[in-house]
Enzyme design. Structure first.
Site, mmCIF file in Angstrom:
data_model
loop_
_atom_site.group_PDB
_atom_site.id
_atom_site.type_symbol
_atom_site.label_atom_id
_atom_site.label_comp_id
_atom_site.label_asym_id
_atom_site.label_seq_id
_atom_site.Cartn_x
_atom_site.Cartn_y
_atom_site.Cartn_z
ATOM 1 N N ASP A 1 107.422 -33.365 44.589
ATOM 2 C CA ASP A 1 108.218 -32.604 45.667
ATOM 3 C C ASP A 1 107.538 -32.486 47.065
ATOM 4 O O ASP A 1 107.607 -31.676 47.888
ATOM 5 C CB ASP A 1 108.384 -30.812 45.187
ATOM 6 C CG ASP A 1 107.147 -30.273 44.849
ATOM 7 O OD1 ASP A 1 105.822 -30.628 45.436
ATOM 8 O OD2 ASP A 1 107.235 -29.511 43.936
ATOM 9 N N GLU B 1 103.344 -29.753 38.150
ATOM 10 C CA GLU B 1 102.141 -30.114 38.799
ATOM 11 C C GLU B 1 101.561 -31.458 38.235
ATOM 12 O O GLU B 1 101.344 -31.538 37.086
ATOM 13 C CB GLU B 1 101.154 -28.999 38.719
ATOM 14 C CG GLU B 1 101.591 -27.758 39.779
ATOM 15 C CD GLU B 1 101.497 -28.150 41.267
ATOM 16 O OE1 GLU B 1 100.934 -29.191 41.578
ATOM 17 O OE2 GLU B 1 102.083 -27.211 41.882
ATOM 18 N N THR C 1 108.597 -28.939 41.442
ATOM 19 C CA THR C 1 108.251 -29.923 40.451
ATOM 20 C C THR C 1 107.222 -29.746 39.535
ATOM 21 O O THR C 1 106.267 -29.053 40.260
ATOM 22 C CB THR C 1 108.403 -31.568 40.942
ATOM 23 O OG1 THR C 1 107.249 -31.653 41.682
ATOM 24 C CG2 THR C 1 109.567 -31.813 41.311
#
Length: 233
Positions: free
Chosen positions: A42, A64, A62
């Site tokens: 993202d 990590e 999103t």
């Protein structure tokens, strides 16, 4: 004649002020950019007006893959790879959010590759969740939530892992348990989510059982003093 000169000066000043921003908040047109790097699912780096800018996708989050203090989370690599494949060799455009930047100085934007919404495609594939919904940047939130519900029903991506997605972010099975439990009465769980927010959970909270604590607290006062806030649910 004097009034006309004043009007010309006034509108010239307005144009000068508006020129300080890439895009006025009332303008929906998209800005073409060159993608320099996909940081993760993202976040990307782009070249805009000759300047390198970090862009954070609006309204989605999103898992990590590059967080300095968190392990690589399930489906994070898939999200990064999907974003990369959408953007490489594509005509990439940004629709900037109102206010344009977050507290870290990143541009906030809706991202398009050859006319397709990257956010929408991430949600469809189950590689992102709808998150960080703050006024006034809520233009597409209802549309995004519909796509998310469809992905949830299909059980794809992040929705295929039970209790993985929660209000505060993603809970990974390999999140380390804290080692500082010294008192059995210290049952308040302190957790730091993917955006760095410090949140504490009480036993009565909705997400208490599935939260992997990074710190334990004996009292709410102690948690607040350490910079944590109470979970909203």
């Amino acid at each position: 004649m004097f009034k006309s000169k004043l009007l010309v000066s006034f509108f010239s000043a307005l144009l000068l002020i508006s020129g300080c921003s890439y895009l006025n908040s009332s303008d929906d047109k998209r800005i073409p950019v060159k993608v320099e790097k996909v940081v993760d699912g993202d976040t990307i780096k782009v070249r805009l007006d000759g300047k390198l800018e970090t862009v954070r996708f609006l309204l989605v989050d999103t898992p990590e893959s590059v967080h300095p203090s968190k392990p690589v989370q399930p489906f994070s690599k898939e999200a990064s790879t999907y974003t990369l494949r959408m953007l490489e060799d594509a005509n990439v455009e940004l629709e900037l959010g109102i206010g344009e930047r977050d507290k870290y100085g990143r541009l906030l934007a809706y991202v398009y590759a050859d006319g397709q919404s990257v956010q929408e495609n991430l949600l469809k594939k189950g590689l992102a969740r709808v998150a960080y919904v703050f006024e006034p940047n809520t233009k597409y939130v209802e549309q995004y939530e519909r796509l998310q519900k469809h992905a949830q029903k299909k059980g794809v991506g992040i929705w295929s892992v039970e209790n993985y997605v929660q209000e505060e972010g993603y809970v990974s099975e390999d999140t380390k348990q804290p080692e500082n439990i010294t008192n059995q009465e210290c049952i308040i769980k302190g957790n730091i989510n993917s955006s760095g927010d410090k949140i504490y959970h009480l036993e009565s909270g909705r997400y208490y059982k599935i939260t992997k604590p990074e710190k334990w607290f004996c009292t709410e006062k102690e948690a607040i003093a350490s910079g944590f806030r109470k979970s909203k649910q």
